[in-house]
Write a protein that holds these residues in place. Structure first.
Motif, short mmCIF file in Angstrom:
data_model
loop_
_atom_site.label_atom_id
_atom_site.label_comp_id
_atom_site.label_asym_id
_atom_site.label_seq_id
_atom_site.Cartn_x
_atom_site.Cartn_y
_atom_site.Cartn_z
N GLN A 1 29.60 44.87 51.73
CA GLN A 1 29.61 44.99 50.29
C GLN A 1 29.93 43.65 49.67
O GLN A 1 30.86 42.96 50.10
CB GLN A 1 30.65 46.03 49.83
CG GLN A 1 30.41 47.43 50.35
CD GLN A 1 31.50 48.39 49.92
OE1 GLN A 1 32.10 48.23 48.87
NE2 GLN A 1 31.77 49.39 50.74
N VAL A 2 29.15 43.24 48.67
CA VAL A 2 29.40 42.02 47.92
C VAL A 2 29.99 42.42 46.57
O VAL A 2 29.34 43.12 45.79
CB VAL A 2 28.11 41.20 47.72
CG1 VAL A 2 28.40 39.95 46.89
CG2 VAL A 2 27.51 40.80 49.07
N LEU A 3 31.22 42.00 46.32
CA LEU A 3 31.91 42.34 45.08
C LEU A 3 31.77 41.17 44.11
O LEU A 3 32.29 40.08 44.36
CB LEU A 3 33.39 42.63 45.35
CG LEU A 3 33.70 43.60 46.51
CD1 LEU A 3 35.20 43.80 46.64
CD2 LEU A 3 32.98 44.93 46.31
N GLY A 4 31.05 41.40 43.02
CA GLY A 4 30.86 40.37 42.02
C GLY A 4 31.44 40.77 40.68
O GLY A 4 32.06 41.83 40.54
N GLY A 5 31.25 39.94 39.65
CA GLY A 5 31.77 40.22 38.33
C GLY A 5 33.29 40.23 38.33
O GLY A 5 33.92 39.32 38.87
N VAL A 6 33.89 41.27 37.75
CA VAL A 6 35.35 41.37 37.72
C VAL A 6 35.90 42.02 38.97
O VAL A 6 37.12 42.02 39.19
CB VAL A 6 35.83 42.16 36.47
CG1 VAL A 6 35.37 41.49 35.19
CG2 VAL A 6 35.34 43.61 36.53
N ALA A 7 35.02 42.56 39.84
CA ALA A 7 35.48 43.28 41.03
C ALA A 7 36.35 42.42 41.95
O ALA A 7 37.34 42.93 42.50
CB ALA A 7 34.29 43.85 41.80
N PRO A 8 36.03 41.12 42.18
CA PRO A 8 36.91 40.34 43.06
C PRO A 8 38.35 40.25 42.55
O PRO A 8 39.29 40.32 43.34
CB PRO A 8 36.23 38.96 43.07
CG PRO A 8 34.80 39.25 42.81
CD PRO A 8 34.82 40.38 41.83
N VAL A 9 38.53 40.10 41.24
CA VAL A 9 39.89 40.04 40.69
C VAL A 9 40.59 41.38 40.89
O VAL A 9 41.76 41.43 41.31
CB VAL A 9 39.83 39.67 39.20
CG1 VAL A 9 41.24 39.75 38.58
CG2 VAL A 9 39.26 38.27 39.01
N ILE A 10 39.88 42.47 40.62
CA ILE A 10 40.47 43.79 40.79
C ILE A 10 40.82 44.04 42.25
O ILE A 10 41.93 44.50 42.56
CB ILE A 10 39.50 44.87 40.27
CG1 ILE A 10 39.28 44.72 38.77
CG2 ILE A 10 40.01 46.27 40.61
CD1 ILE A 10 38.20 45.64 38.21
#
Length: 345
Positions: A287-296
Motif C-alpha cells: 500500500q502506498v500512503l499519499g496525501g495526508v495519510a503518511p502524517v496520520i
C-alpha cells in the motif's frame, strides 16, 4: 530406460525425468540443453514428464513444473522477479520486468541474439546481487500446431558471457505502438515498488521485504522505465541500458516502535518513507500512503490518539477549506484501519 538429467534453474538443481521412450526423452533433453547442470550430487527438486498427455502439451507443462519447483526452492533465498534478462560481456544483467502482454518474452529473445541470454522467465538476485541464469526451453509458435520447445541455442540466442553475472539494471517495460522511438526514463522508488512487487514471487518470505528491494534499487542506481514499440528498435539503446544509472531515490525505513496508544501497526511487516509517501506491506499486499495519510499513519503508529493526530495534520497542512478537520481526519484514519495499515489496540 533413459536416464534422467539435471538442469540449473536460477541456482536450483532440478532433476528431470522422462517417460522412458528414447525419442521423446531425447527431444526433452535437447530442449533443455541450455540449462543442463554440470554439477554432481543430489538434486534439490525432481519433476517428471507426464506420459498421460500429448507430447507437445507435456513439454510445455514440464517447463512450468521446473519453474514452480525452483521458485519454491529459492523462497526467501533470493529476490525472484518475473522478468527476462540479458547480460553484456562484463556480466552486467539487465532485468526486464513486466506483466504478461508487455512484450517481455519477445524483447528478451530479440536482445538474446545480440547479448548473453539469461532468461525469459525469472531473474533471481541474491543478497550479493548475483544472478543465476535460467536458460529454459523457448516456446516457438507454429502454424496449426502446438508450440515447439527449443533450446536457446536452437533459437539462435547467445551464450552467457565468461564473467560472473550480477544485476546491473532494473527496467520496467512499457510497450505501446505509439512509442515509435524507444526511450528510458527514471522511475521513483514509490512509483516503481507497486509494479515490481506485483511481478515477484515469495517476496514476503524475506524479512523487511521493502527495504530489501529498496537497497537493491540503490545498488543499481534506481529503476528505469523502457517505453518502446518494437523489440528490434531497443537493440540500439542497450549501451545506455547497461550503463550504470544515477537516479536512486532517497528513502528511509520506518523504525518500528512499541507504543501505548490506541492504534498499532502489528499487521505491517515493513514500511519505508520516500518522497513524502509511506509504503507499507500488509501481508502480501503493498500500500502506498499519499496525501495526508503518511502524517496520520506515522502519528497513529507512534501512540497518538485522534486529537493528537488531528493536531499533526493541521500543523503539516493547515485547516481544510471546508468541513470539520477532526471528522475528516477520522474518516481518513478509518480508511487506514479498513486497509489493515493500522489496527485498534
Amino acid at each position: 530406460m533413459t536416464a534422467p538429467f539435471d538442469v540449473d534453474a536460477f541456482g536450483v538443481r532440478v532433476r528431470v525425468h522422462g517417460t522412458g521412450a528414447p525419442a521423446a526423452d531425447g527431444a526433452l533433453r535437447a530442449a533443455w540443453a541450455g540449462a543442463l547442470s554440470t554439477d554432481r550430487g543430489d538434486a534439490e527438486r525432481e519433476v517428471h514428464l507426464r506420459a498421460d498427455e500429448p507430447f507437445d502439451a507435456a513439454m510445455e507443462r514440464i517447463t512450468v513444473d521446473v519453474t514452480l519447483a525452483a521458485l519454491e526452492a529459492r523462497r526467501g533465498r533470493a529476490l525472484l522477479f518475473h522478468a527476462g534478462g540479458v547480460a553484456d560481456p562484463q556480466g552486467r544483467v539487465a532485468a526486464l520486468v513486466g506483466p504478461s502482454g508487455r512484450g517481455k518474452t519477445t524483447l528478451s529473445r530479440e536482445l538474446g541474439t545480440h547479448f548473453g541470454y539469461v532468461s525469459d522467465e525469472t531473474i533471481a538476485v541474491d543478497a550479493e546481487h548475483r544472478v543465476q541464469a535460467y536458460r529454459k526451453p523457448l516456446s516457438l509458435v507454429r502454424d496449426a500446431a502446438p508450440k515447439q520447445q527449443v533450446s536457446p541455442q536452437q533459437a539462435g540466442l547467445r551464450s552467457l558471457p565468461d564473467a560472473p553475472l550480477r544485476l546491473g539494471t532494473l527496467i520496467i517495460l512499457d510497450r505501446a505502438d505509439e512509442y515509435q522511438t524507444p526511450t528510458l526514463e527514471a522511475v521513483s522508488l514509490v512509483e516503481a515498488l507497486p509494479e515490481l512487487v506485483t511481478q515477484m514471487s515469495y517476496l514476503c518470505a524475506h524479512a523487511e521485504p521493502l527495504q530489501r528491494i529498496a537497497r537493491l534499487c540503490d545498488a543499481v542506481g534506481g529503476v528505469r522505465r523502457l517505453r518502446y514499440a518494437e523489440a528490434s528498435d531497443v537493440v540500439a539503446l542497450m549501451p545506455e541500458v547497461f550503463e550504470p544509472s544515477a537516479h536512486a531515490s532517497t528513502w528511509r525505513s520506518w523504525p518500528r516502535q512499541t507504543s501505548a496508544g490506541p492504534f498499532t501497526t502489528d499487521a505491517v511487516s515493513d514500511a519505508i518513507i520516500s518522497d513524502g509517501a509511506v509504503v507499507v506491506m500488509v501481508g502480501d499486499r503493498l500500500q502506498v500512503l499519499g496525501g495526508v495519510a503518511p502524517v496520520i499513519w506515522q502519528a497513529a503508529a507512534t501512540g497518538s490518539d485522534l486529537d493528537a493526530i488531528t493536531e499533526d495534520v493541521v500543523a503539516a497542512y493547515g485547516l481544510p477549506p471546508r468541513g470539520d478537520v477532526r471528522v475528516l481526519v477520522g474518516e481518513a484514519l478509518e480508511q487506514l484501519l479498513e486497509a489493515g495499515a493500522l489496527n485498534r489496540r
